[in-house]
Design an enzyme around this catalytic site. Structure first.
Site, PDB file in Angstrom:
ATOM      1  N   CYS A 282      40.206  44.915  44.293  1.00  0.00           N
ATOM      2  CA  CYS A 282      40.085  44.267  42.935  1.00  0.00           C
ATOM      3  C   CYS A 282      38.866  44.474  42.325  1.00  0.00           C
ATOM      4  CB  CYS A 282      40.436  42.824  42.798  1.00  0.00           C
ATOM      5  SG  CYS A 282      40.411  42.200  41.181  1.00  0.00           S
TER       6      CYS A 282
ATOM      7  N   CYS B 160      41.242  49.086  37.033  1.00  0.00           N
ATOM      8  CA  CYS B 160      42.018  47.646  37.493  1.00  0.00           C
ATOM      9  C   CYS B 160      43.276  48.447  38.699  1.00  0.00           C
ATOM     10  CB  CYS B 160      42.843  47.220  36.358  1.00  0.00           C
ATOM     11  SG  CYS B 160      43.970  46.022  36.610  1.00  0.00           S
TER      12      CYS B 160
END
Ligand code: DGL
Length: 259
Positions: free
Chosen positions: A183, A73
């Site tokens: 992302c 992440c």
């Protein structure tokens, strides 16, 4: 130790894009994946909230005897990996937007970056951008709403298409030739991005680089699993099992876990 699993966590299902790269390179490694979907998106949370959630996920993976942890992440990496490394002895591999290769390769001298608010506002992101963006235009765009739609399984919805159109237009107007996906949820938007961007725009993400880095750190620490038997890949979500299953194309068994 080398036969223990690699732990992977994300705010939700997006980190599976990194898991898939790791599996392609290291098929015999056992893995445990945590999707913290009940707390997604991380992108609009404060740095302290992101640190607290990352610690919670790390504790869960350490309790399951992981030998190394991949923070799959960008938001958690750019906001929390420094603290995680200070608190725990275990090795962490993080993921950051691939600004450097895009900045080095651009010919139009303009690149776009799509990431969460948490990533784009982080100190780590600013440092990297300042280092490589000399003489080029970097169009930063917060992908507000994208993670939520992906978490809801709405990848090909009209709402997604409308948001992406809006976010990409200023980049197209600035004549970018590279779009950096900052992302781990966004690689799942590839078909739509390819459709909406001019043909000459190249899209890059860091998933493969993270897999290579994972392999190299395991090798350096003599932690590579040398067994060539069938790997055990466990998936846990505190959100929707079916949506995680779908993104994994139902090749794996997903279990619900409160964490
Ligand atoms: N996959 C996360 C990332 O790479 C999404 C963050 C979020 O939950 O907002 O940034």
């Amino acid at each position: 130790m080398s036969t223990q699993p690699i732990g992977i966590f994300d705010s939700g299902i997006g980190g599976t894009s990194v898991f898939k790269e790791i599996k392609a390179l290291l098929p015999y490694e056992h893995t445990i994946y945590l999707a913290d979907s009940s707390n997604a998106p991380y992108g609009n949370k404060t740095q302290q909230e992101i640190i607290d959630l990352s610690i919670k996920n790390t504790e869960e993976l350490i309790a399951r005897q992981c030998k190394l942890i991949v923070v799959a992440c960008n938001t958690a990496t750019t906001n929390a990996i420094k603290t995680l490394r200070e608190v725990y002895d275990i090795q962490f591999i993080g993921i950051e937007p691939a600004i450097k290769p895009a900045a080095l390769k651009t010919e139009t001298k303009a690149i776009g970056i799509l990431a969460t608010k948490g990533t784009l506002s982080s100190e780590l992101f600013h440092k990297t951008t300042d280092l490589y963006s000399n003489g080029i235009t970097v169009i930063e765009q917060v992908g507000e709403g994208l993670v939520t739609l992906i978490e809801e399984g709405e990848i090909y919805s009209d709402a997604m298409r409308a948001l992406l159109k809006k976010y990409l237009q200023p980049m197209i107007d600035a004549d970018i030739d590279y779009l950096v996906l900052g992302c781990t949820h966004y690689p799942y938007l590839m078909p739509l991005l390819l459709e909406l961007l001019p043909n000459h725009v190249k899209i890059i993400d860091s998933g493969e680089a993270v897999a290579r880095q994972t392999k190299s750190i395991l090798e350096q620490n003599h932690l590579l699993n040398t067994q060539t038997s069938h790997a055990n890949n466990q998936f846990y979500t505190n959100g929707n099992i079916e949506i995680l299953n779908n993104i994994l194309e139902e090749k794996y068994i997903v279990q619900y876990l409160k964490f």
